[in-house]
Design a protein around this motif. Structure first.
Motif, PDB file in Angstrom:
ATOM      1  N   HIS A  75       0.594   6.409  12.488  1.00 46.46           N
ATOM      2  CA  HIS A  75       1.642   7.124  11.766  1.00 46.46           C
ATOM      3  C   HIS A  75       1.338   8.610  11.710  1.00 46.46           C
ATOM      4  CE1 HIS A  75       4.671   6.938   8.203  1.00 46.46           C
ATOM      5  NE2 HIS A  75       5.120   7.570   9.259  1.00 46.46           N
ATOM      6  N   CYS A  80       7.242  12.134   9.151  1.00 43.96           N
ATOM      7  CA  CYS A  80       7.964  11.052   8.476  1.00 43.96           C
ATOM      8  C   CYS A  80       8.941  11.612   7.437  1.00 43.96           C
ATOM      9  CB  CYS A  80       6.958  10.127   7.803  1.00 43.96           C
ATOM     10  SG  CYS A  80       7.715   8.728   6.971  1.00 43.96           S
ATOM     11  N   CYS A 140      11.808   2.712  14.198  1.00 36.80           N
ATOM     12  CA  CYS A 140      11.635   4.091  13.745  1.00 36.80           C
ATOM     13  C   CYS A 140      12.244   5.059  14.761  1.00 36.80           C
ATOM     14  CB  CYS A 140      10.160   4.388  13.534  1.00 36.80           C
ATOM     15  SG  CYS A 140       9.825   6.051  12.945  1.00 36.80           S
ATOM     16  N   SER A 147       8.218   8.804  13.734  1.00 35.29           N
ATOM     17  CA  SER A 147       6.861   9.177  13.314  1.00 35.29           C
ATOM     18  C   SER A 147       5.875   8.032  13.512  1.00 35.29           C
ATOM     19  CB  SER A 147       6.855   9.617  11.854  1.00 35.29           C
ATOM     20  OG  SER A 147       7.315   8.567  11.034  1.00 35.29           O
TER      21      SER A 147
END
Lengths: 192, 434
Positions: A75, A80, A140, A147
């Motif tokens: 991540h 994000c 995502c 991210s």
């Protein structure tokens, strides 16, 4: 007497030929050494996947020679959006926006969702649980910031001479990278 | 029908568009509470230091092996070295990169200037070859983990007929040639993909590889070192270098007394019996055969090159770009239904198909030339093998064949002269016997 002499010259000739070919072999090996060593790098090469080429097909989870793949989800927190409805975390059209297993996309529940402040939630990867299937990455990428992405984790990777996942990767995202820079990360470099 | 095709395509296009535009649809928040962002962890790979350690251990093991085979003449010592190598190069180091696989790295680096081989790969490729030029196949004897695992499983060796041995021995050349072709074109490392034992070293692997490995081990119980003798591509190089080695393991420490005790000692068919020179009648026939084979050599070479070049389209499909271009072409021309992950990924990059076709065409030309080279190499190998078989050498003693002998040291103990050297037998007896 003559036969003796003959065998002797025969032997000498054979000896000479053997010596000559040995010399040629050594010369060849020396040449190979020179040609290779002049270009060689002391830095070892390791396998890594380019997250911008990755299509999250799921091969990483199954083609690694390790029982549990060396590829895991990573991540990049700075990228994000900290969304409440995270499409990397939730199934499409989840029954409820909570951490119930029926709502989660991740087959092993490896993504932890924690409340930060209204309306933001933080998503962290529990690496031992992650199998590198890339389901969250796909989600995502499709509707979020992208991210979440896959990376070869070098504490696990055996660095096979030919990476089995690389051979099976449909988007040819795998390359050899120098061991001094073993990751190809997304976003700003905010590494530990 | 049209609806069914277009709807998924539309969805895929939307998805792909979304993927390509995946940048900050939701701007990262500014936290009021001063929440600190976690950092992305990046665990480091194995330190370079270990790689150098591996190369140093390889050098030490080769030196020790040479001493054990040539000076100490100790099968027990070689056996212990084998166990160590299996533990270190196999189980601890997980078998990668090994000298056999390093052939491909070297081939790739020679043909692709973008690939730079690490020093350790070069060490693993060249060190055993250098040792072989001086001391014979010490690497096979006790250092190569693939060789040792087969040697340890040898239970009851069966004698392979010589004609079969010679014929199967050609497989190694075929394997070497195709492996170099695929590695040099950047298509695949087939030696690694079909390494039968690496699954044991890693203690994990796909089911197919495990089955292949078990099959090989079962075969190796009865046919000693089947992989080494008939398939190993690195063994082909080692055989070549071992032939001219300066020193080489010999059955007897000093002289052969033709007692025939070692005749059956070698499980790998590497002991050559004494041969009388052929009678003059046979000699004339032999000469005629030799001339025939010498004339045959260029014919064989060219026809084999031509034949193999016919297979180049099939070879070219080992390259991912050629496969992809094929698939895209089929999809564009309605010969294939639907899309694959690979073709979707290619379309998402926005690269024009014409460019891909061009890349594939260049690759196909490379493969055409490569297939010719491979064919010529194979034709030469077969032709020279025939010539080698036609030439009969006059031999007076029992000798290890320098090409096929892996210096395992099993035959030492069979030789009475060796027993004398070890002072297990008194000299008097053997002198009486001879």
């Amino acid at each position: 007497m003559t036969t003796d002499k003959k065998t002797e010259t025969n032997l000498n000739r054979r000896q000479f030929l053997t010596n000559a070919s040995r010399g040629a072999c050594l010369l060849g090996l020396g040449g190979a050494l020179g040609a290779l060593a002049s270009r060689a790098k002391s830095d070892d090469m390791v396998w890594q996947l380019d997250p911008y080429k990755c299509i999250a097909c799921g091969n990483c989870a199954t083609y690694c020679v390790l029982e549990q793949s060396a590829v895991k989800c990573v991540h990049s927190y700075a990228m994000c959006g900290y969304c409440e409805l995270c499409t990397g975390f939730f199934e499409p059209e989840p029954p409820a926006l909570n951490t119930g297993a029926e709502n989660q996309l991740c087959p092993t529940g490896a993504i932890k969702r924690t409340y930060v402040e209204d309306p933001y939630y933080e998503y962290t990867i529990d690496e031992p649980l992650c199998i590198g299937c890339g389901k969250c990455v796909k989600g995502c990428n499709a509707f979020g910031n992208g991210s979440l992405f896959l990376q070869v984790r070098h504490d696990r990777c055996l660095n096979c001479n030919e990476c089995s996942i690389a051979a099976a990767c449909p988007s040819q995202a795998y390359t050899r990278v120098p061991a001094s820079q073993p990751y190809l990360l997304k976003g700003k470099d905010t590494t530990a | 029908m049209i609806r069914r095709v277009t709807l998924p395509t539309l969805i895929i296009c939307l998805l792909l568009a979304a993927v390509s535009l995946a940048v900050e649809r939701f701007p990262p928040p500014d936290f009021e509470g001063g929440h600190e962002l976690p950092l992305t962890t990046v665990p480091a790979p194995r330190a370079d230091l270990y790689e150098y350690l591996d190369a140093a251990v390889l050098l030490a093991a080769l030196s020790l092996g040479a001493w054990l085979v040539l000076k100490k003449r100790s099968r027990r010592g070689i056996f212990l070295l084998m166990l160590f190598s299996l533990a270190y190069f196999g189980l601890w180091r997980k078998g990668c990169v090994c000298s056999i696989g390093a052939i491909q790295n070297v081939a790739l680096s020679l043909f692709d200037s973008h690939y730079v081989p690490p020093l350790t790969v070069i060490a693993f490729f060249l060190l055993p070859l250098f040792f072989t030029v001086f001391f014979g196949r010490i690497f096979c004897a006790g250092v190569c983990p693939l060789g040792t695992i087969q040697d340890l499983f040898l239970l009851r060796p069966l004698k392979v007929p010589l004609w079969l041995e010679q014929a199967l021995g050609l497989l190694g050349y075929l394997y070497l040639g195709t492996a170099v072709l695929f590695a040099a074109t950047g298509s695949a490392f087939i030696i690694c993909q079909y390494d039968p034992f690496v699954a044991f070293f890693r203690l994990s692997g796909s089911l197919n590889m495990l089955i292949l490995g078990i099959c090989f081990l079962v075969i190796c119980m009865f046919i000693g070192r089947a992989y080494c003798r008939f398939l190993c591509p690195y063994g082909v190089l080692l055989r070549f270098f071992s032939r001219v080695s300066k020193y080489h393991a010999s059955i007897t420490p000093d002289e052969c007394i033709q007692c025939r005790l070692c005749e059956e000692a070698c499980p790998f068919n590497a002991i050559e019996k004494p041969a009388q020179p052929p009678a003059s009648q046979n000699r004339r026939q032999g000469k005629r055969l030799l001339i025939f084979l010498l004339v045959l050599l260029p014919v064989l070479t060219l026809s084999s090159g031509w034949l193999t070049s016919k297979a180049s389209p099939a070879f070219a499909r080992m390259h991912a770009d050629v496969r992809l271009a094929d698939r895209i072409w089929q999809e564009e021309n309605g010969q294939a239904e639907g899309t694959t992950d690979a073709s979707d990924a290619f379309r998402a990059t926005g690269q024009p198909a014409a460019e891909l076709y061009q890349t594939a065409q260049i690759l196909q030309q490379t493969f055409y030339r490569g297939s010719w080279a491979l064919g010529i190499f194979l034709g030469l190998v077969i032709g020279l093998k025939l010539i080698q078989l036609a030439v009969r050498r006059h031999k007076t003693e029992y000798q290890a064949n320098r090409m096929t002998c892996v210096s395992c040291g099993r035959c030492f103990a069979y030789c009475p002269r060796e027993r004398v050297r070890r002072k297990e037998l008194e000299t008097k007896h053997t002198e009486h016997g001879s």
